[in-house]
Every structure is written in C-alpha cells, then in structure tokens.
Scaffold this motif. Structure first.
Motif, PDB file in Angstrom:
ATOM      1  N   ARG A 150       0.902  -1.334   0.000  1.00  0.00           N
ATOM      2  CA  ARG A 150       0.000  -0.104   0.103  1.00  0.00           C
ATOM      3  C   ARG A 150       0.945   1.260   0.021  1.00  0.00           C
ATOM      4  NH1 ARG A 150      -3.771  -2.363   4.010  1.00  0.00           N
ATOM      5  NH2 ARG A 150      -5.527  -3.229   2.815  1.00  0.00           N
ATOM      6  N   ASP A 151       2.165   1.166   0.641  1.00  0.00           N
ATOM      7  CA  ASP A 151       2.835   2.356   0.713  1.00  0.00           C
ATOM      8  C   ASP A 151       3.504   2.715  -0.518  1.00  0.00           C
ATOM      9  OD1 ASP A 151       4.368   4.297   2.413  1.00  0.00           O
ATOM     10  OD2 ASP A 151       5.984   3.257   1.785  1.00  0.00           O
ATOM     11  N   PHE A 152       3.993   1.531  -1.278  1.00  0.00           N
ATOM     12  CA  PHE A 152       4.389   1.584  -2.632  1.00  0.00           C
ATOM     13  C   PHE A 152       3.232   2.320  -3.705  1.00  0.00           C
ATOM     14  CE2 PHE A 152       4.774  -0.208  -6.788  1.00  0.00           C
ATOM     15  CZ  PHE A 152       5.744   0.522  -7.361  1.00  0.00           C
ATOM     16  N   ILE A 153       2.063   1.665  -3.487  1.00  0.00           N
ATOM     17  CA  ILE A 153       1.065   2.392  -4.414  1.00  0.00           C
ATOM     18  C   ILE A 153       0.946   3.836  -4.055  1.00  0.00           C
ATOM     19  CG2 ILE A 153      -1.381   2.357  -5.165  1.00  0.00           C
ATOM     20  CD1 ILE A 153       0.428  -0.143  -6.236  1.00  0.00           C
ATOM     21  N   ALA A 154       1.074   4.164  -2.894  1.00  0.00           N
ATOM     22  CA  ALA A 154       0.765   5.521  -2.219  1.00  0.00           C
ATOM     23  C   ALA A 154       1.798   6.475  -2.601  1.00  0.00           C
ATOM     24  CB  ALA A 154       0.440   5.918  -0.843  1.00  0.00           C
ATOM     25  N   SER A 155       3.153   6.004  -2.837  1.00  0.00           N
ATOM     26  CA  SER A 155       4.296   6.697  -3.387  1.00  0.00           C
ATOM     27  C   SER A 155       4.098   6.986  -4.681  1.00  0.00           C
ATOM     28  CB  SER A 155       5.535   5.673  -2.948  1.00  0.00           C
ATOM     29  OG  SER A 155       5.776   4.753  -3.907  1.00  0.00           O
ATOM     30  N   LEU A 156       3.591   6.132  -5.692  1.00  0.00           N
ATOM     31  CA  LEU A 156       3.297   6.512  -6.813  1.00  0.00           C
ATOM     32  C   LEU A 156       2.221   7.658  -7.067  1.00  0.00           C
ATOM     33  CD1 LEU A 156       2.695   2.938  -8.241  1.00  0.00           C
ATOM     34  CD2 LEU A 156       4.717   4.286  -8.407  1.00  0.00           C
ATOM     35  N   SER A 157       1.461   7.807  -6.412  1.00  0.00           N
ATOM     36  CA  SER A 157       0.572   8.995  -6.337  1.00  0.00           C
ATOM     37  C   SER A 157       1.398  10.353  -6.077  1.00  0.00           C
ATOM     38  CB  SER A 157      -0.806   8.769  -5.310  1.00  0.00           C
ATOM     39  OG  SER A 157      -1.687   9.803  -5.488  1.00  0.00           O
ATOM     40  N   ASP A 158       1.858  10.001  -4.774  1.00  0.00           N
ATOM     41  CA  ASP A 158       2.839  11.199  -4.429  1.00  0.00           C
ATOM     42  C   ASP A 158       3.862  11.569  -5.750  1.00  0.00           C
ATOM     43  OD1 ASP A 158       1.638  11.041  -2.015  1.00  0.00           O
ATOM     44  OD2 ASP A 158       3.183   9.984  -1.032  1.00  0.00           O
ATOM     45  N   ARG A 159       4.142  10.826  -6.562  1.00  0.00           N
ATOM     46  CA  ARG A 159       5.216  11.145  -7.533  1.00  0.00           C
ATOM     47  C   ARG A 159       4.441  11.546  -8.780  1.00  0.00           C
ATOM     48  NH1 ARG A 159       8.047   5.440  -7.495  1.00  0.00           N
ATOM     49  NH2 ARG A 159       8.754   5.817  -9.663  1.00  0.00           N
ATOM     50  N   GLY A 160       3.078  11.539  -8.633  1.00  0.00           N
ATOM     51  CA  GLY A 160       2.431  12.220  -9.899  1.00  0.00           C
ATOM     52  C   GLY A 160       1.777  11.396 -10.765  1.00  0.00           C
ATOM     53  N   LYS A 195      -0.586   9.150 -12.862  1.00  0.00           N
ATOM     54  CA  LYS A 195      -2.277   9.072 -13.182  1.00  0.00           C
ATOM     55  C   LYS A 195      -2.863   7.855 -13.007  1.00  0.00           C
ATOM     56  CE  LYS A 195      -1.746  12.312 -17.304  1.00  0.00           C
ATOM     57  NZ  LYS A 195      -1.873  12.237 -18.695  1.00  0.00           N
ATOM     58  N   ALA A 196      -4.142   7.997 -12.679  1.00  0.00           N
ATOM     59  CA  ALA A 196      -4.902   6.815 -12.206  1.00  0.00           C
ATOM     60  C   ALA A 196      -4.438   5.487 -13.116  1.00  0.00           C
ATOM     61  CB  ALA A 196      -6.296   7.176 -12.055  1.00  0.00           C
ATOM     62  N   SER A 197      -4.565   5.718 -14.374  1.00  0.00           N
ATOM     63  CA  SER A 197      -4.450   4.625 -15.457  1.00  0.00           C
ATOM     64  C   SER A 197      -2.926   4.058 -15.164  1.00  0.00           C
ATOM     65  CB  SER A 197      -4.323   5.136 -16.843  1.00  0.00           C
ATOM     66  OG  SER A 197      -3.545   6.178 -16.960  1.00  0.00           O
ATOM     67  N   SER A 198      -1.829   4.758 -14.874  1.00  0.00           N
ATOM     68  CA  SER A 198      -0.524   4.181 -14.983  1.00  0.00           C
ATOM     69  C   SER A 198      -0.484   3.191 -13.214  1.00  0.00           C
ATOM     70  CB  SER A 198       0.332   5.263 -14.698  1.00  0.00           C
ATOM     71  OG  SER A 198       0.270   5.847 -15.998  1.00  0.00           O
ATOM     72  N   LEU A 199      -1.328   4.137 -12.091  1.00  0.00           N
ATOM     73  CA  LEU A 199      -1.452   3.443 -11.165  1.00  0.00           C
ATOM     74  C   LEU A 199      -1.954   2.085 -11.182  1.00  0.00           C
ATOM     75  CD1 LEU A 199      -2.379   6.361  -8.568  1.00  0.00           C
ATOM     76  CD2 LEU A 199      -0.395   4.954  -8.422  1.00  0.00           C
ATOM     77  N   ALA A 200      -3.097   2.124 -11.802  1.00  0.00           N
ATOM     78  CA  ALA A 200      -3.706   0.884 -12.044  1.00  0.00           C
ATOM     79  C   ALA A 200      -2.751  -0.114 -12.840  1.00  0.00           C
ATOM     80  CB  ALA A 200      -5.285   1.081 -12.789  1.00  0.00           C
TER      81      ALA A 200
END
Length: 274
Positions: free
Chosen positions: A61-71, A73-78
C-alpha cells in the motif's frame, strides 16, 4: 520438507516474466513494461529494508501511495497495481510465498470519461472540405485520388456506422452501381446487411472513376487497396488522413478519430428520430 532457499527480487521477477512469455505469450513490450513496474516496486521495498518475499500488505500500500505522490495518473497506478497483483498471485501459486499480500489491495478509482462527440456541423464541415479536395482538378491526379478516397471513406462510415476495421476491408464489389446494401462481415465472421444512401454510392462511384483513370494498374479485391502487406488501407492510415482533414477544418486532432466519426453516426441518427 526442505524449505527452498530464498531467491532474490530480481530472480523472482525474472521467473514471473518467464511464465508470462511461455504460458501467456506476452510480447517484448509487455514484458519490458512489467519488468519496469516490478523493478520500481523492488527498489521501493529495498529502501524500506524489505524485499518481495518479506513485503506485507501495508508495504505494498505504501508503494502504491508513493506512486500517487510522484504524480502518476490513475491509469498508470492501475497498471502497476495489476503487475503487483499478478506477481504475488504467481508467487503464491508457485509456493514462493505462503500468502498473497496483494490480494486485498484496492486500486485508484478511474474517472469515467464522457465519449467524444462531433456535432452535425463538424461532420458537415469535414464532408464539405473532403468533397472540395476530391473535386479539385488542379492538383496532381494521385493526390486527387487520395482525396476522393478519403471523401468516400467519410461518406460510407457516416452513412453506415461501420467499424473502421470493417470499412477498410470492404471488397471492391461493394461499389457496384446497383448496390443498395452492403454485406459486411463483422466480429466472429458474422454477416449483416447495411443500407447505403445515395451520397455514399455517388462518392464510391466518383472514387472508382478516378482510380480507373490513373496509370496504376489496380487489380485488387479491396475497395481501398494499398501497397502494404495487408493489401488494403490500414486503420492507422485512415486515422492520420482524418486528423489532417480535421485540422484543416479547425477541429482538434484529439477530438477526431474514425471511432468518433462512427459514434457521430449513431448519435445523429438517434437525434433525427426524436
């Protein structure tokens, strides 16, 4: 029972990628994308003193959250979340882990985009410009033929709502003078009848007349032949010509595609019936 020696993150990722290539037929680009995503996760875990084999759900979860912090997009996160889930599902199945810490991870909610729609005025501008280009006798014959082909493509797709894959693979027999219906082979090889209007038939006739007047000896089974390996015009080529025409009409390229034009057919037809 002897416990397996703990493999490195790199070895586990390679094992997973080998499975994707062997069992799912993943191509080079897909494998490269997965490798990049999982190496990024491994680096994040390593910075926290963790590894793929020791990571917990909270670590992921911390890794996924870090991606959001790095900007991201939702599609890339998914996409990255999907890679993580598949990796851990594989490791659990291969008994490289006794649990699946990614099974309960939730992905970001992706915004639902409204479909792009062209107005009737936009379509009329496209058709008018394409017709003017096809009737411009001052241009070289080969250039005029391309313009007539594009005008024919537009008239047919707007009159019938054909999928672009169906449109570019129409047989030459579709342009018979007495043709009132198109026999279209769609998904799953199923055939259906699609009515043609007078404008589409006229555009076909003008296009074939110009085609016959060129020095190029065309003996093709396709209505829109090409020198490419497929033997017919490709979807990508049609899309490029359509966007160029749209730009000449003041329509942004991101608002225009063969699919958008097909959607316009459906929405305009519905509007006329109200």
């Amino acid at each position: 029972m002897t416990r397996r020696p703990r493999a490195s993150d790199e070895a586990l990722v390679e094992l997973f990628l080998d499975m994707l290539a062997a069992e799912r037929g993943a191509g080079a680009n897909t494998l490269a994308a997965y490798r990049n995503d999982l190496e990024d996760m491994s680096a994040h875990l390593r910075a926290s003193g963790r590894s793929i084999t020791s990571a917990t759900t909270d670590d992921l979860r911390d890794f996924i959250a870090s991606l959001s912090d790095r900007g991201f997009k939702a599609s890339s996160l998914a996409r990255r979340l999907s890679a993580v889930r598949q990796l851990y599902r594989f490791l659990y199945a291969e008994e490289r882990r006794s649990d699946d810490p990614a099974a309960v991870l939730e992905g970001p909610k992706r915004a639902r985009l409204l479909p792009k729609v062209l107005s009737i005025g936009d379509v009329e501008k496209l058709l008018k410009k394409a017709q003017a280009n096809s009737e411009n006798a001052r241009q070289p014959l080969a250039q005029r033929l391309r313009a007539a082909r594009l005008f024919c493509l537009l008239e047919v797709v707007y009159a019938t709502g054909l999928r672009v894959s169906e449109l570019v693979t129409l047989p030459a027999s579709a342009a018979r003078r007495d043709q009132r219906m198109l026999v279209v082979r769609g998904k799953g090889g199923k055939e259906r009848l699609v009515p043609l209007n007078a404008k589409a038939k006229h555009a076909m006739s003008e296009y074939l007349e110009l085609q016959a007047s060129t020095e190029r000896d065309i003996k093709s089974k396709w209505l829109f032949p090409s020198f490419g390996a497929q033997g017919h015009l490709t979807r990508q080529h049609f899309a490029r010509e359509l966007k160029a025409l749209g730009q000449a009409c003041g329509i942004r390229s991101d608002r225009l595609s063969p699919h958008v034009l097909r959607h316009a057919f459906a929405s305009h037809l519905t509007a006329q019936r109200r």
